[in-house]
Design an enzyme around this catalytic site. Structure first.
Site, PDB file in Angstrom:
ATOM      1  N   HIS A 110     -60.168  47.098  28.043  1.00 34.18           N
ATOM      2  CA  HIS A 110     -60.539  46.013  27.109  1.00 34.18           C
ATOM      3  C   HIS A 110     -59.589  44.834  27.392  1.00 34.18           C
ATOM      4  CE1 HIS A 110     -62.228  44.090  23.695  1.00 34.18           C
ATOM      5  NE2 HIS A 110     -61.752  44.815  22.708  1.00 34.18           N
ATOM      6  N   HIS A 160     -68.848  44.916  33.140  1.00 38.04           N
ATOM      7  CA  HIS A 160     -68.868  44.711  31.698  1.00 38.04           C
ATOM      8  C   HIS A 160     -69.873  45.653  31.055  1.00 38.04           C
ATOM      9  CE1 HIS A 160     -68.970  42.751  27.816  1.00 38.04           C
ATOM     10  NE2 HIS A 160     -67.802  42.255  28.162  1.00 38.04           N
ATOM     11  N   ASP A 200     -61.626  38.545  31.970  1.00 38.88           N
ATOM     12  CA  ASP A 200     -60.236  38.800  32.350  1.00 38.88           C
ATOM     13  C   ASP A 200     -59.941  38.476  33.805  1.00 38.88           C
ATOM     14  OD1 ASP A 200     -59.426  39.887  29.801  1.00 38.88           O
ATOM     15  OD2 ASP A 200     -60.789  41.521  30.257  1.00 38.88           O
TER      16      ASP A 200
HETATM   17  C1  LIG Z   1     -65.621  47.239  31.389  1.00 39.84           C
HETATM   18  C2  LIG Z   1     -66.174  48.535  31.912  1.00 39.84           C
HETATM   19  C3  LIG Z   1     -65.461  49.714  31.222  1.00 39.84           C
HETATM   20  C4  LIG Z   1     -67.645  48.606  31.589  1.00 39.84           C
HETATM   21  O1  LIG Z   1     -68.163  49.723  32.239  1.00 39.84           O
HETATM   22  P1  LIG Z   1     -69.676  50.178  32.021  1.00 39.84           P
HETATM   23  O2  LIG Z   1     -70.570  49.384  32.859  1.00 39.84           O
HETATM   24  O3  LIG Z   1     -69.957  50.171  30.597  1.00 39.84           O
HETATM   25  O4  LIG Z   1     -69.800  51.664  32.386  1.00 39.84           O
HETATM   26  P2  LIG Z   1     -68.914  52.649  33.164  1.00 39.84           P
HETATM   27  O5  LIG Z   1     -67.478  52.486  32.854  1.00 39.84           O
HETATM   28  O6  LIG Z   1     -69.500  53.965  32.859  1.00 39.84           O
HETATM   29  O7  LIG Z   1     -69.220  52.272  34.684  1.00 39.84           O
HETATM   30  C5  LIG Z   1     -70.490  52.473  35.290  1.00 39.84           C
HETATM   31  C6  LIG Z   1     -70.294  52.698  36.766  1.00 39.84           C
HETATM   32  O8  LIG Z   1     -69.839  51.498  37.377  1.00 39.84           O
HETATM   33  C7  LIG Z   1     -68.553  51.682  37.932  1.00 39.84           C
HETATM   34  N1  LIG Z   1     -67.739  50.538  37.618  1.00 39.84           N
HETATM   35  C8  LIG Z   1     -67.835  49.734  36.518  1.00 39.84           C
HETATM   36  N2  LIG Z   1     -66.912  48.779  36.577  1.00 39.84           N
HETATM   37  C9  LIG Z   1     -66.214  48.962  37.712  1.00 39.84           C
HETATM   38  C10 LIG Z   1     -65.133  48.312  38.326  1.00 39.84           C
HETATM   39  N3  LIG Z   1     -64.569  47.263  37.740  1.00 39.84           N
HETATM   40  N4  LIG Z   1     -64.667  48.787  39.486  1.00 39.84           N
HETATM   41  C11 LIG Z   1     -65.226  49.848  40.067  1.00 39.84           C
HETATM   42  N5  LIG Z   1     -66.262  50.527  39.554  1.00 39.84           N
HETATM   43  C12 LIG Z   1     -66.744  50.091  38.386  1.00 39.84           C
HETATM   44  C13 LIG Z   1     -67.990  52.933  37.267  1.00 39.84           C
HETATM   45  O9  LIG Z   1     -67.035  53.569  38.073  1.00 39.84           O
HETATM   46  C14 LIG Z   1     -69.235  53.755  37.072  1.00 39.84           C
HETATM   47  O10 LIG Z   1     -69.562  54.356  38.307  1.00 39.84           O
HETATM   48  P3  LIG Z   1     -70.322  55.785  38.350  1.00 39.84           P
HETATM   49  O11 LIG Z   1     -71.602  55.575  37.627  1.00 39.84           O
HETATM   50  O12 LIG Z   1     -70.452  56.034  39.802  1.00 39.84           O
HETATM   51  O13 LIG Z   1     -69.398  56.728  37.635  1.00 39.84           O
HETATM   52  C15 LIG Z   1     -65.987  48.632  33.444  1.00 39.84           C
HETATM   53  O14 LIG Z   1     -66.770  47.687  34.107  1.00 39.84           O
HETATM   54  C16 LIG Z   1     -64.533  48.515  33.865  1.00 39.84           C
HETATM   55  O15 LIG Z   1     -63.781  49.490  33.768  1.00 39.84           O
HETATM   56  N6  LIG Z   1     -64.115  47.327  34.331  1.00 39.84           N
HETATM   57  C17 LIG Z   1     -62.736  47.132  34.721  1.00 39.84           C
HETATM   58  C18 LIG Z   1     -61.879  46.911  33.487  1.00 39.84           C
HETATM   59  C19 LIG Z   1     -62.117  45.570  32.871  1.00 39.84           C
HETATM   60  O16 LIG Z   1     -62.144  44.567  33.558  1.00 39.84           O
HETATM   61  N7  LIG Z   1     -62.254  45.557  31.546  1.00 39.84           N
HETATM   62  C20 LIG Z   1     -62.432  44.317  30.797  1.00 39.84           C
HETATM   63  C21 LIG Z   1     -63.810  44.238  30.237  1.00 39.84           C
HETATM   64  S1  LIG Z   1     -64.090  42.662  29.491  1.00 39.84           S
END
Ligand SMILES: CC(C)(COP(=O)(O)OP(=O)(O)OC[C@H]1O[C@@H](n2cnc3c(N)ncnc32)[C@H](O)[C@@H]1OP(=O)(O)O)[C@@H](O)C(=O)NCCC(=O)NCCS
Length: 387
Positions: free
Chosen positions: A218, A257, A314
């Site tokens: 987050h 995201h 971010d």
């Molecule tokens: C923000 C976040 C948790 C959202 O994720 P999401 O789309 O809801 O779902 P998930 O965390 O389940 O990710 C889905 C898939 O995409 C991948 N993925 C998502 N963001 C990624 C990233 N930044 N780098 C690498 N892989 C990523 C995950 O590994 C997962 O892969 P899989 O299906 O093979 O296991 C995720 O994009 C992330 O961890 N980003 C980096 C942290 C960040 O910048 N957070 C700030 C958010 S504003």
């Protein structure tokens, strides 16, 4: 059907903000984030979030004055901070400061909307002071008094490092605060709303929000992005690094995201800001590096069929803050001093049932998948007879 992580599950109505994740649109109280970033100021946005409408000229002047007057943080907060270990995380210190601030808030026990708005104004005004004070105390420096002649953003920068920022820097910080002010039911806002749904006070909700925001998935992501940039400062093979990172199952911080399936609209703004700041002498590397990681990341994600993983807020806020001279561990607290305006608006909406008629205690359920020996329960063996 079970939905682990509540993705896409509607748990409340809200009038505070709206996101269209497919189109990359963010709206506060009806106004596009782009419009607010270009035309508004953070205090005006805070007023909008708390009251639902833009202020008239005299209302904004009065609101601004109230924010300025409320910057006077009670001295016992600084005394308490001076006893903390100097290596304490600024997010932990900020979270700890919130219940301490509650202890002297004259409106704490008044459950009217007006009293809650008073508390919100104090929180919005005082969180930046607390962040700046801790940054100085941990360096053995004196806490600087707030300056009533400076805007909200400029005063924060002044209290942080004792330099009055130039107009461009103050405006950039103000824009950053606008961009981070609200984001519907993200994890920290949900935490705030969940806590106050028990009828706990606003400060209890905000403290929970700060805890949720600190995590690296987050708000903590901006500090992690900066860590990545520092680690890659001298790296020449950015594509190879990105590929290796994904091959190892690691994340590229600042990308992806839970809601946006395209570029985060806030990231576009911050990217432009990073480009402008990157043109200053000695700053080019941070901007250039961010652009290279973004391009390599987009390419690698495309190859892996994940085109929706794009820069989020971010990704570019980290190099922007760094180029403004902000230390890495103060980046997430800056997110908090902005988001507190959205948290307070949501807390008020939650407490007074402003979007859905009546307040309701959050109480989801979980499927029990642990040990089960039937409704009579498992046999309890005494300590001596356990294998
Ligand atoms: C923000 C976040 C948790 C959202 O994720 P999401 O789309 O809801 O779902 P998930 O965390 O389940 O990710 C889905 C898939 O995409 C991948 N993925 C998502 N963001 C990624 C990233 N930044 N780098 C690498 N892989 C990523 C995950 O590994 C997962 O892969 P899989 O299906 O093979 O296991 C995720 O994009 C992330 O961890 N980003 C980096 C942290 C960040 O910048 N957070 C700030 C958010 S504003």
């Amino acid at each position: 059907m079970k939905n682990i992580g509540l993705r896409g599950v509607t748990v409340a109505d809200t009038k505070v903000s709206f996101i269209d994740g497919e189109k990359g649109i963010l709206i506060y109280r009806g106004y596009r984030i782009e419009t607010l970033a270009e035309k508004s100021t953070f205090p005006e946005v805070a007023f909008l979030l708390l009251n639902g409408v833009l202020p008239r000229k005299e209302e904004l002047a009065a609101f601004d004055k109230r924010l300025i007057d409320a910057r006077d943080v009670p001295g016992y907060i600084f005394e308490a901070m001076s006893r903390l270990p100097k290596e304490a995380s600024p997010m932990d210190v900020l979270q700890a400061a919130v219940p301490m601030l509650a202890m002297s808030d004259p409106d704490l026990m008044d459950e009217s909307r007006e009293a809650n708005v008073n508390e919100a104004i104090r929180l919005i005004a005082r969180l930046p002071v607390a962040v700046a004070a801790w940054h100085r105390i941990r360096q053995g420096l004196e806490v600087l008094p707030p300056r009533s002649d400076l805007s909200h953003a400029a005063n924060f920068l002044w209290q942080l490092d004792g330099k009055v920022p130039d107009e461009e820097m103050a405006k950039d910080m103000d824009t950053c605060l606008i961009l981070h002010a609200d984001h519907t039911f993200n994890a920290s806002t949900f935490a705030c709303r969940e806590v106050v749904s028990t009828r706990a006070h606003m400060y209890a909700g905000v403290a929970a929000g700060i805890g949720a925001l600190s995590g690296s998935l987050h708000g903590g992501a901006n500090a992690q992005v900066m860590k990545m940039l520092f680690a890659l400062e001298k790296e020449e093979d950015i594509s190879g690094w990105v590929q290796g990172q994904l091959d190892r199952g690691e994340r590229i911080m600042g990308m992806g995201h839970a809601v946006y399936k395209t570029m985060d609209p806030r990231a576009k703004y911050l990217k432009d800001m990073a480009t402008r700041l990157g043109n200053r002498p000695g700053q080019g590397r941070w901007h250039q590096l961010s652009v290279q990681i973004e391009a390599a990341g987009l390419e690698e994600f495309r190859k892996r069929g994940k085109t929706e993983i794009q820069p989020n807020v971010d990704f570019y806020s980290a190099p922007v803050y760094h180029m403004m001279g902000i230390p890495r561990d103060i980046m997430t607290p800056i997110f908090a001093i902005s988001r507190v305006s959205g948290w307070c608006a949501h807390i008020i909406e939650e407490k007074f049932g402003e979007a859905q008629g009546k307040p309701s205690l959050y109480r989801p359920k979980a499927e029990y998948v642990g040990q089960y020996c039937g409704l009579m329960g498992c046999t309890y063996d005494g300590l001596e007879s356990r294998e």
